[in-house]
Design a protein around this motif. Structure first.
Motif, PDB file in Angstrom:
ATOM      1  N   ARG A 167       0.828  -1.208   0.000  1.00 55.63           N
ATOM      2  CA  ARG A 167       0.000   0.000   0.000  1.00 55.63           C
ATOM      3  C   ARG A 167       0.860   1.255   0.000  1.00 55.63           C
ATOM      4  N   TRP A 168       1.890   1.270   0.838  1.00 55.05           N
ATOM      5  CA  TRP A 168       2.770   2.437   0.894  1.00 55.05           C
ATOM      6  C   TRP A 168       3.576   2.589  -0.406  1.00 55.05           C
ATOM      7  N   ALA A 169       3.944   1.471  -1.011  1.00 58.02           N
ATOM      8  CA  ALA A 169       4.624   1.538  -2.311  1.00 58.02           C
ATOM      9  C   ALA A 169       3.726   2.192  -3.347  1.00 58.02           C
ATOM     10  N   GLY A 170       2.437   1.875  -3.313  1.00 59.56           N
ATOM     11  CA  GLY A 170       1.481   2.490  -4.230  1.00 59.56           C
ATOM     12  C   GLY A 170       1.367   3.986  -4.021  1.00 59.56           C
ATOM     13  N   MET A 171       1.383   4.413  -2.759  1.00 56.30           N
ATOM     14  CA  MET A 171       1.297   5.851  -2.493  1.00 56.30           C
ATOM     15  C   MET A 171       2.560   6.579  -2.940  1.00 56.30           C
ATOM     16  N   ARG A 172       3.734   5.972  -2.700  1.00 57.84           N
ATOM     17  CA  ARG A 172       4.979   6.594  -3.172  1.00 57.84           C
ATOM     18  C   ARG A 172       4.987   6.699  -4.692  1.00 57.84           C
ATOM     19  N   LEU A 173       4.510   5.646  -5.342  1.00 55.76           N
ATOM     20  CA  LEU A 173       4.455   5.635  -6.799  1.00 55.76           C
ATOM     21  C   LEU A 173       3.508   6.720  -7.310  1.00 55.76           C
ATOM     22  N   ALA A 174       2.366   6.885  -6.647  1.00 57.51           N
ATOM     23  CA  ALA A 174       1.406   7.911  -7.055  1.00 57.51           C
ATOM     24  C   ALA A 174       1.986   9.309  -6.883  1.00 57.51           C
ATOM     25  N   GLU A 175       2.773   9.518  -5.841  1.00 57.13           N
ATOM     26  CA  GLU A 175       3.423  10.813  -5.646  1.00 57.13           C
ATOM     27  C   GLU A 175       4.502  11.053  -6.705  1.00 57.13           C
ATOM     28  N   TYR A 176       5.241  10.001  -7.043  1.00 54.28           N
ATOM     29  CA  TYR A 176       6.273  10.106  -8.081  1.00 54.28           C
ATOM     30  C   TYR A 176       5.643  10.488  -9.422  1.00 54.28           C
ATOM     31  N   ILE A 177       4.546   9.822  -9.786  1.00 60.18           N
ATOM     32  CA  ILE A 177       3.869  10.118 -11.047  1.00 60.18           C
ATOM     33  C   ILE A 177       3.288  11.532 -11.005  1.00 60.18           C
ATOM     34  N   GLY A 178       2.701  11.894  -9.886  1.00 62.78           N
ATOM     35  CA  GLY A 178       2.096  13.215  -9.766  1.00 62.78           C
ATOM     36  C   GLY A 178       3.089  14.347  -9.955  1.00 62.78           C
ATOM     37  N   ALA A 179       4.330  14.138  -9.517  1.00 65.89           N
ATOM     38  CA  ALA A 179       5.353  15.180  -9.632  1.00 65.89           C
ATOM     39  C   ALA A 179       5.686  15.514 -11.081  1.00 65.89           C
ATOM     40  N   ALA A 180       5.255  14.685 -12.021  1.00 65.25           N
ATOM     41  CA  ALA A 180       5.527  14.946 -13.438  1.00 65.25           C
ATOM     42  C   ALA A 180       4.847  16.216 -13.927  1.00 65.25           C
ATOM     43  N   VAL A 181       3.804  16.674 -13.226  1.00 59.48           N
ATOM     44  CA  VAL A 181       3.055  17.846 -13.697  1.00 59.48           C
ATOM     45  C   VAL A 181       3.352  19.093 -12.868  1.00 59.48           C
ATOM     46  N   LYS A 182       4.351  19.035 -11.996  1.00 61.50           N
ATOM     47  CA  LYS A 182       4.570  20.132 -11.049  1.00 61.50           C
ATOM     48  C   LYS A 182       4.833  21.471 -11.723  1.00 61.50           C
ATOM     49  N   ASP A 183       5.417  21.479 -12.911  1.00 60.07           N
ATOM     50  CA  ASP A 183       5.744  22.728 -13.595  1.00 60.07           C
ATOM     51  C   ASP A 183       4.806  23.037 -14.764  1.00 60.07           C
ATOM     52  N   LEU A 184       3.695  22.300 -14.848  1.00 61.67           N
ATOM     53  CA  LEU A 184       2.764  22.465 -15.959  1.00 61.67           C
ATOM     54  C   LEU A 184       1.531  23.268 -15.550  1.00 61.67           C
TER      55      LEU A 184
END
Length: 441
Positions: free
Chosen positions: A157-174
């Motif tokens: 479960r925690w791996a899934g949350m870390r992965l979701a945060e990693y993917i989410g960071a792709a849009v930080k400058d958009l």
């Protein structure tokens, strides 16, 4: 409290050199993403897959679903869980829409795990067949859980949350495709016109029955078994304050994705200032002992009355024992003069002839049913299985079984399956996704 959700709509997911989003195409660097997953030494093997609506793919045992997000200005997407404690529900958060991160186990499906079909007859039973999904299939060395019916699934479960945060960071400058604003005026500062509308409070009963830590839903990282009913701003729920646990037969579960997108909260927001005065959320709990249930119901009713609620909506995560909490809460609210609607599933048996709720009262005269957890579902063989199909054929997975004297095993030799709705991942969708309809005979 004002929350701005900047939405980025994902049209397609693919693997590539850099994790990025461009023209609706999400590209994921698999090697980097798996490195984030494997930050936990308990993850022994992991692989990523992409599945989309219509794919001939069956996923089981599914553990969790999470929407990728990024908190603008810094801080964890899930305060108190993936990072330091901070206020959720205020500020700006970016969200990748029309997709989710799904977490699937390898060999050890348990009581709380479910199934998703991305196409065919089975696809209509779960909301997640409609999304583009980045699927993490992983295994762990958590030996103490492997033979238990009930698992904490913490590493996964925690791996899934870390992965979701990693993917989410792709849009930080958009720049988002759209921005949704969620804001409620302080209750004592609302206009005369707003106060003249019928006032409504939403009462949520997340799964919190397990006294041992690690199983229950979390509120800012706080085990909900330890809390008393608490008044919360709805923005907190939408913005990562609530995390799904690892307890309940799977069709009854509220995933973390469900909390992040809670349709009933969004619906009440839509009506706020038009037909209703939305007061906020009372986050209650589910207990086992009757005295604890009665105490929580009294707290909820007092809180709702003090807030000035004319009406309430009560939603429970689960069924069976929690029905007593659900019923008791509705009765207490009605006794306080607050008109109440309940949202729940039923457990009426495979033939539909049993009592729908464990506890019933004549004051429960407005219940929305989200379906029968015991409904039998027969599905043909699927071309591809991610995870392990045999996990469904074990009596430890609610809704599946190794053998039945009439029906045989859940998994047939030809790869087709028979199971109860119980095993459909978040299939009842009490939160408001449900597409089921009542049929009158």
């Amino acid at each position: 409290m004002k929350l701005e959700l900047g939405n980025f709509y994902v049209k397609e997911i693919c693997f590539g050199d850099n994790t990025s989003l461009k023209d609706g195409i999400l590209t994921v660097n698999k090697e980097e993403a798996l490195a984030v997953v494997k930050e936990d030494e308990h993850i022994t093997e992991a692989e990523l897959y992409i599945v989309s609506p219509g794919d001939r793919v069956r996923l089981v045992p599914v553990k969790e679903a999470i929407e990728p997000r990024y908190r603008v200005g810094g801080g964890p997407v899930f305060p108190g869980v993936t990072g330091d404690l901070m206020q959720a529900g205020n500020g700006t958060t970016y969200a990748l829409k029309d997709m989710s991160v799904l977490v699937v186990g390898r060999h050890y499906g348990g009581f709380q795990d479910g199934l998703i079909d991305m196409s065919g007859e089975g696809a209509k039973y779960t909301y997640y067949s409609q999304l583009k999904n980045l699927v993490l299939v992983a295994d762990t060395d958590e030996i103490f859980e492997q033979k238990e019916q009930q698992k904490k699934n913490r590493a996964l479960r925690w791996a899934g949350m870390r992965l979701a945060e990693y993917i989410g960071a792709a849009v930080k400058d958009l720049t988002p495709d759209e921005v949704e604003t969620f804001e409620l005026e302080p209750i004592t500062k609302r206009s005369k016109e707003l106060n003249e509308l019928p006032s409504v409070v939403l009462v949520l009963q997340p799964q919190s029955q397990m006294e041992e830590g690690g199983y229950n839903d979390l509120n800012y990282g706080w085990d909900t078994n330890r809390m008393l009913p608490t008044f919360m701003h709805p923005n907190e729920v939408l913005d990562g304050a609530m995390i799904s646990g690892s307890f309940m037969p799977c069709s009854s579960k509220w995933s973390t994705y469900d909390f992040q997108n809670f349709p009933m909260i969004r619906r009440l927001y839509k009506e706020h200032g038009k037909t209703i005065n939305f007061l906020g959320v009372i986050m209650s709990n589910l207990n086992v002992a009757l005295e604890q249930k009665d105490r929580a119901a009294l707290f909820v009713a007092q809180m709702a009355k003090t807030l000035g609620a004319d009406s309430a909506v009560v939603a429970e995560e689960g069924y069976g024992n929690p029905d007593a909490d659900f019923t008791g809460c509705i009765v207490a609210l009605e006794n306080a003069g607050i008109k109440t609607v309940g949202l729940t599933n039923e457990c009426t048996g495979r033939d539909g002839a049993s009592q729908p709720l464990v506890s019933l009262d004549e004051k429960e005269d407005a219940i929305v049913s989200c379906g029968n957890v015991s409904t039998l579902i027969r599905l043909p063989k699927m071309e591809t299985v991610l995870g392990e199909l045999e996990s469904l054929a074990r009596d430890g997975l609610s809704g599946g079984w190794s053998n039945d004297e009439i029906l045989g095993a859940s998994v047939k030799e030809d790869g087709s399956i028979i199971m109860e709705n119980n095993a459909m991942f978040c299939g009842d969708q009490v939160v408001g996704w449900s597409v089921k309809r009542m049929v009158e005979f």
